[in-house]
Design an enzyme around this catalytic site. Structure first.
Site, PDB file in Angstrom:
ATOM      1  N   ALA A   1       4.387  29.865  32.415  1.00 35.91           N
ATOM      2  CA  ALA A   1       5.682  30.134  31.774  1.00 35.91           C
ATOM      3  C   ALA A   1       6.711  30.616  32.788  1.00 35.91           C
ATOM      4  CB  ALA A   1       5.533  31.178  30.668  1.00 35.91           C
TER       5      ALA A   1
ATOM      6  N   GLU B   1      -4.338  21.586  29.425  1.00 36.78           N
ATOM      7  CA  GLU B   1      -3.891  20.922  28.193  1.00 36.78           C
ATOM      8  C   GLU B   1      -2.420  21.234  28.008  1.00 36.78           C
ATOM      9  OE1 GLU B   1      -6.356  23.511  26.644  1.00 36.78           O
ATOM     10  OE2 GLU B   1      -8.077  22.314  27.266  1.00 36.78           O
TER      11      GLU B   1
ATOM     12  N   ASN C   1       5.883  18.119  25.283  1.00 36.58           N
ATOM     13  CA  ASN C   1       6.406  19.050  26.293  1.00 36.58           C
ATOM     14  C   ASN C   1       6.718  18.325  27.614  1.00 36.58           C
ATOM     15  OD1 ASN C   1       7.047  21.212  27.902  1.00 36.58           O
ATOM     16  ND2 ASN C   1       5.263  22.444  27.306  1.00 36.58           N
TER      17      ASN C   1
ATOM     18  N   TYR D   1       3.725  18.901  35.990  1.00 36.51           N
ATOM     19  CA  TYR D   1       2.324  18.674  36.370  1.00 36.51           C
ATOM     20  C   TYR D   1       2.171  17.345  37.112  1.00 36.51           C
ATOM     21  CZ  TYR D   1       1.624  22.453  32.981  1.00 36.51           C
ATOM     22  OH  TYR D   1       1.692  23.634  32.295  1.00 36.51           O
TER      23      TYR D   1
END
Ligand SMILES: CC(C)(COP(=O)(O)OP(=O)(O)OC[C@H]1O[C@@H](n2cnc3c(N)ncnc32)[C@H](O)[C@@H]1OP(=O)(O)O)[C@@H](O)C(=O)NCCC(=O)NCCS
Length: 149
Positions: free
Chosen positions: A73, A106, A111, A118
């Site tokens: 985050a 995951e 998103n 990623y």
């Protein structure tokens, strides 16, 4: 951000971390969840800090050479400045030094920001886990990176 510091998360950081966690996730980890994670030697947790303010964090749980990435985050007002990228890049380097060679995570299928991040670090989507998430119900994309030599 030139005055950003990336360092290990400590229990003294957890009040600030939990505020971000609660603002960010529909099912946030509690302070106790983080405390347990920090005390487990198979885990590695980092924070990004600017002028004594925590602006992001991430962690992994490593077992049998595999690292599971959790709790990625960045505070809303600091997003899209590559902080997530630097944090995760740093986490992966630290984990590789500790003997982890493959990484998995995951992510909610909607998103895009996280999936893009990623992918830029080399993760590839390998599977979909149907209805994995609740609040709201959503599929998870399973991503893998590695093995890193
Ligand atoms: C995912 C998250 C950690 C990314 O942090 P960040 O510091 O903004 O990430 P970065 O700036 O390093 O890179 C994000 C990349 O995703 C893309 N991106 C960022 N926000 C985006 C958005 N709202 N929509 C689409 N793409 C987005 C950008 O294109 C950026 O790549 P670029 O530099 O090539 O433009 C942050 O958005 C966040 O905290 N989100 C809420 C929590 C979350 O979803 N965590 C992941 C759970 S698996």
């Amino acid at each position: 951000m030139h005055d950003m510091l990336i360092r290990k998360m400590t229990e003294a950081d957890l009040d600030e971390v939990c505020v971000i966690e609660q603002e960010t996730f529909s099912e946030p980890w509690s302070k106790d969840d983080f405390c347990k994670a920090l005390r487990d030697i198979n885990n590695g947790y980092l924070v990004a800090e600017v002028r004594d303010e925590i602006i992001g964090y991430c962690g992994y749980w490593g077992i049998a050479g595999e690292g599971n990435i959790y709790n990625m985050a960045v505070k809303k007002e600091y997003r899209r400045q590559c902080i997530g990228f630097y944090l995760l890049e740093h986490l992966i380097k630290e984990a590789v030094k500790g003997g982890i060679s493959s990484f998995t995570l995951e992510v909610r299928s909607s998103n895009e920001a996280a999936i893009r991040l990623y992918e830029r670090l080399g993760f590839q989507a390998t599977a979909i886990r149907k209805d994995f998430y609740t609040k709201p119900k959503e599929d998870a994309v399973i991503m893998w990176l590695g093995p890193i030599q």
